[in-house]
Design a protein around this motif. Sequence first.
Motif, short mmCIF file in Angstrom:
data_model
loop_
_atom_site.label_atom_id
_atom_site.label_comp_id
_atom_site.label_asym_id
_atom_site.label_seq_id
_atom_site.Cartn_x
_atom_site.Cartn_y
_atom_site.Cartn_z
N GLU A 169 -23.33 51.05 -74.38
CA GLU A 169 -23.14 49.85 -73.58
C GLU A 169 -22.23 48.83 -74.25
O GLU A 169 -21.77 47.89 -73.61
N LEU A 170 -21.99 49.00 -75.54
CA LEU A 170 -21.13 48.08 -76.27
C LEU A 170 -19.66 48.48 -76.18
O LEU A 170 -18.78 47.69 -76.55
N LYS A 171 -19.39 49.70 -75.74
CA LYS A 171 -18.01 50.18 -75.69
C LYS A 171 -17.16 49.27 -74.80
O LYS A 171 -17.60 48.84 -73.74
N GLY A 172 -15.97 48.97 -75.27
CA GLY A 172 -15.06 48.13 -74.51
C GLY A 172 -14.93 46.72 -75.04
O GLY A 172 -14.02 45.99 -74.64
N MET A 189 -17.12 45.68 -85.93
CA MET A 189 -16.84 46.95 -85.27
C MET A 189 -15.88 46.72 -84.10
O MET A 189 -15.99 45.72 -83.39
N ASP A 190 -14.96 47.65 -83.89
CA ASP A 190 -14.01 47.47 -82.80
C ASP A 190 -14.61 47.90 -81.47
O ASP A 190 -15.78 48.29 -81.39
N ALA A 191 -13.80 47.85 -80.42
CA ALA A 191 -14.29 48.13 -79.07
C ALA A 191 -14.71 49.58 -78.86
O ALA A 191 -15.41 49.89 -77.90
N GLU A 192 -14.32 50.45 -79.79
CA GLU A 192 -14.74 51.85 -79.73
C GLU A 192 -15.92 52.13 -80.65
O GLU A 192 -16.33 53.28 -80.80
N GLY A 193 -16.44 51.08 -81.29
CA GLY A 193 -17.58 51.25 -82.19
C GLY A 193 -17.20 51.73 -83.57
O GLY A 193 -18.07 52.19 -84.32
N LEU A 232 -10.55 40.69 -83.09
CA LEU A 232 -10.26 40.44 -81.68
C LEU A 232 -8.81 40.78 -81.34
O LEU A 232 -8.52 41.31 -80.26
N ALA A 233 -7.89 40.49 -82.26
CA ALA A 233 -6.48 40.78 -82.01
C ALA A 233 -6.24 42.28 -81.90
O ALA A 233 -5.37 42.72 -81.12
N ALA A 234 -6.99 43.06 -82.66
CA ALA A 234 -6.81 44.51 -82.62
C ALA A 234 -7.19 45.10 -81.28
O ALA A 234 -6.76 46.19 -80.91
N ASP A 235 -8.05 44.38 -80.54
CA ASP A 235 -8.53 44.88 -79.24
C ASP A 235 -7.99 44.05 -78.09
O ASP A 235 -8.50 44.12 -76.97
#
Length: 202
Positions: free
Chosen positions: A61-64, A171-175, A198-201
């Motif tokens: 559920e955290l993905k994205g 952790m990034d948006a892909e976990g 945040l900039a990376a995503d």
Amino acid sequence: MRARILVPVLLAVTAILVGAAGFLLVYSKDPATGRVVALGTEPGGPFRLTDQTGATLTDAELKGRPFAVFFGFTHCPEICPTTLWEMSQALAALGPDGDRLRVLFVTVDPERDRPEMLQQYLQSFDPRITGLTGTPEEIAAVAKSYRVYWRKVPTTDGDYTMDHSAMVYLMDAEGRFRDIIAYGTPEPERLAALRRLLAADA
């Protein structure tokens, strides 16, 4: 009650020995870019825990969206409330970008930290911070996947406190693991790390 906390020191190469959990976390940091790379198995992994409202939250559920994870406990007298207050201040300083970041507070004391306790405790911090608990087995599994040190320590009054790692995992948006914020990191460096995440995503 006094909690004893393991606080990592950020150097070019840092090793954190976690005797109770039986593993070693080694990471390197590029002083020029601030980029952190875990050497070996990176922190993170699947989980299924219960938030402060009693709802289930899974890693899927955290993905994205990027997220930050801190492990602690509600009876912690200093390190945990300080870290959560600093993360609350960071969310405010990020402005609208703060809404893109999930912040998770995972208890290492599920015996006392049931959802209702987490809900009461988190009222003192930014409402975007989510508290998570579970069975002792669920907490042990997620703490191990994040390579977190934790240990119950009896106190002289017959109660107990918790030893635990004191860092925020980014952790990034892909976990995937991207960075850490160690306890005691100055505010400008904390915000810089969060903005890089945040900039990376973006």
